[in-house]
Every structure is written in structure tokens, then in C-alpha cells.
Design a protein around this motif. Structure first.
Motif, short mmCIF file in Angstrom:
data_model
loop_
_atom_site.label_atom_id
_atom_site.label_comp_id
_atom_site.label_asym_id
_atom_site.label_seq_id
_atom_site.Cartn_x
_atom_site.Cartn_y
_atom_site.Cartn_z
N ASN A 71 8.10 -8.33 0.88
CA ASN A 71 9.11 -7.41 1.39
C ASN A 71 8.63 -5.97 1.55
N VAL A 72 7.33 -5.77 1.69
CA VAL A 72 6.78 -4.45 1.98
C VAL A 72 6.68 -4.31 3.49
N ASN A 73 7.13 -3.19 4.02
CA ASN A 73 7.13 -2.94 5.47
C ASN A 73 6.24 -1.75 5.81
N ASP A 74 5.91 -1.63 7.08
CA ASP A 74 5.24 -0.45 7.62
C ASP A 74 3.90 -0.18 6.95
N PHE A 75 2.93 -1.05 7.21
CA PHE A 75 1.57 -0.80 6.73
C PHE A 75 0.58 -1.23 7.80
N LYS A 76 -0.62 -0.68 7.70
CA LYS A 76 -1.70 -1.00 8.62
C LYS A 76 -2.97 -1.23 7.81
N ILE A 77 -3.62 -2.36 8.06
CA ILE A 77 -4.88 -2.68 7.42
C ILE A 77 -5.84 -2.99 8.56
N ASP A 78 -6.59 -1.98 8.97
CA ASP A 78 -7.36 -2.09 10.20
C ASP A 78 -8.81 -1.64 10.01
N PHE A 79 -9.74 -2.40 10.59
CA PHE A 79 -11.14 -2.03 10.74
C PHE A 79 -11.86 -1.80 9.41
N ASN A 80 -11.65 -2.71 8.46
CA ASN A 80 -12.31 -2.65 7.15
C ASN A 80 -13.35 -3.76 7.04
N ARG A 81 -14.25 -3.65 6.09
CA ARG A 81 -15.16 -4.73 5.69
C ARG A 81 -14.66 -5.19 4.33
N ILE A 82 -14.10 -6.43 4.28
CA ILE A 82 -13.47 -6.92 3.06
C ILE A 82 -14.05 -8.28 2.73
N GLY A 83 -14.87 -8.34 1.70
CA GLY A 83 -15.43 -9.62 1.27
C GLY A 83 -16.81 -9.47 0.69
N GLY A 84 -17.29 -10.57 0.13
CA GLY A 84 -18.60 -10.59 -0.50
C GLY A 84 -18.53 -10.13 -1.95
N GLY A 134 7.47 -13.19 2.11
CA GLY A 134 8.68 -12.38 2.04
C GLY A 134 8.98 -11.80 3.41
N THR A 135 9.93 -10.90 3.47
CA THR A 135 10.41 -10.39 4.75
C THR A 135 9.62 -9.17 5.24
N SER A 136 8.36 -9.07 4.89
CA SER A 136 7.54 -7.95 5.37
C SER A 136 7.56 -7.90 6.89
N ASP A 137 7.59 -6.67 7.43
CA ASP A 137 7.69 -6.48 8.87
C ASP A 137 7.07 -5.14 9.25
N ASN A 138 6.88 -4.93 10.54
CA ASN A 138 6.34 -3.69 11.09
C ASN A 138 4.95 -3.38 10.54
N TYR A 139 3.99 -4.28 10.77
CA TYR A 139 2.63 -4.03 10.28
C TYR A 139 1.58 -4.60 11.21
N THR A 140 0.37 -4.08 11.03
CA THR A 140 -0.80 -4.60 11.75
C THR A 140 -1.91 -4.89 10.76
N ILE A 141 -2.60 -5.98 11.03
CA ILE A 141 -3.83 -6.35 10.33
C ILE A 141 -4.81 -6.70 11.44
N LEU A 142 -5.66 -5.74 11.79
CA LEU A 142 -6.47 -5.88 12.99
C LEU A 142 -7.93 -5.53 12.75
N GLY A 143 -8.82 -6.31 13.34
CA GLY A 143 -10.22 -5.96 13.44
C GLY A 143 -10.98 -5.85 12.13
N ASN A 144 -10.56 -6.58 11.12
CA ASN A 144 -11.25 -6.54 9.84
C ASN A 144 -12.36 -7.58 9.79
N SER A 145 -13.47 -7.24 9.14
CA SER A 145 -14.54 -8.18 8.89
C SER A 145 -14.29 -8.78 7.52
N CYS A 146 -13.99 -10.08 7.48
CA CYS A 146 -13.44 -10.70 6.27
C CYS A 146 -14.25 -11.89 5.76
N TYR A 147 -15.56 -11.85 5.87
CA TYR A 147 -16.33 -13.01 5.40
C TYR A 147 -16.78 -12.81 3.96
N GLY A 148 -17.00 -13.94 3.27
CA GLY A 148 -17.51 -13.90 1.91
C GLY A 148 -16.45 -13.81 0.83
#
Length: 164
Positions: free
Chosen positions: A97-110, A129-143
């Protein structure tokens, strides 16, 4: 917080549970006994986490609990978290139920050096949950131990794309 370092804290590296419009830019948030950066349930403002290195923490790299405001996590290097229990905690964890966040262009993993396969479960977990109004874009997520992105948000105003 500009180019700060928290290491070996007894709890979270940084705990933000009040205040308005904090910016965390650069720096190291590593080997803490909680999450590296933790936005508590009472936090309801905007915040920016830019270019931070969040690695080797016992729990999550970045944990977002507060349901209000807008939090941006961008350009960070997050890996080797969930040291307390492999696969239990994640690179970035968003509470239900968390709204209005952006997780973009990170290196996450390993691991703590961002290589191989690390202990954190998902790179990014949006809990069911009812999370809304967000973007999760262009992240490098391996490992990651479990996978890349787990999107449990049920809102319709969101974009989750181009995460490799």
C-alpha cells in the motif's frame, strides 16, 4: 546527506521516519545490522536517494514503509544484502500500500562487490497490496538469490519495464 558513510551500525544505516524532503546523495551505507537505508512507516514526504552504494547489510538494502510522499531511488549500486538470512531480504523492499515511488536506473544484485550471485532475494520487491503511481524502469537486476523484480502492487497507474 552528501557522500556520508554508515558502517556497522547497531540497527539501520540511515533511518528516516519524519521530516520533509531529505536527499541522500552518494556515500556508502554498508554492513549495518538492519537495512542500509530505511524509510519508516511514519515518513510521508518526498525523498531522493541518488547514487548511493548500499551493500552487505543484514536486512534490505533500501526499505520503504511509509505510505505517503514520493520516493526516488536512482543510480544506486545495491548488492549483497540479506546477510542475516539468504533470500529473506531484498535489494529494495516496498511495503504493501505504498504509493508514488520511482526505482529507476540502478544496479541491484550480486554479492557485496556486485559480482556473481548474492544473498538478497529479489532485486526489487513490491509487496502485495494496493500500491499505485510508481515506476520501476531500466534497472540492472542480475545476481539475486530469488529473482529480478516481484511486483505485487495492484494499482493501475504503474510502469514496470526494461529491467534486465
Amino acid at each position: 546527506l552528501l557522500n556520508c558513510e554508515t558502517e556497522n551500525a547497531n540497527s539501520h544505516g540511515v533511518l528516516i521516519d519524519a521530516g520533509a524532503h531529505p536527499t541522500i546523495q552518494g556515500g556508502y551505507y554498508t554492513i549495518n545490522n538492519g537495512s542500509g537505508i530505511y524509510f519508516g512507516a511514519s515518513f510521508n514526504s518526498t525523498a531522493d536517494v541518488l547514487g548511493a552504494r548500499v551493500r552487505g547489510n543484514q536486512f534490505h538494502g533500501v526499505q520503504i514503509e511509509g505510505a505517503g510522499g514520493c520516493i526516488l531511488v536512482q543510480g544506486c549500486r545495491i548488492g549483497g544484502n540479506s546477510v542475516a538470512s539468504s533470500g529473506t531480504y531484498h535489494g529494495v523492499s516496498v511495503a504493501p500500500n505504498v504509493n508514488d515511488f520511482k526505482i529507476d536506473f540502478n544496479r541491484i544484485g550480486g554479492d557485496i562487490d556486485l559480482s556473481g550471485t548474492g544473498t538478497q532475494g529479489y532485486a526489487i520487491l513490491v509487496n502485495t497490496g494496493t500500491s499505485d503511481n510508481y515506476t520501476i524502469l531500466g534497472n540492472s537486476c542480475y545476481g539475486n538469490a530469488t529473482g529480478k523484480v516481484a511486483d505485487g502492487g495492484t494499482g493501475t497507474n504503474k510502469a514496470v519495464a526494461n529491467n534486465i
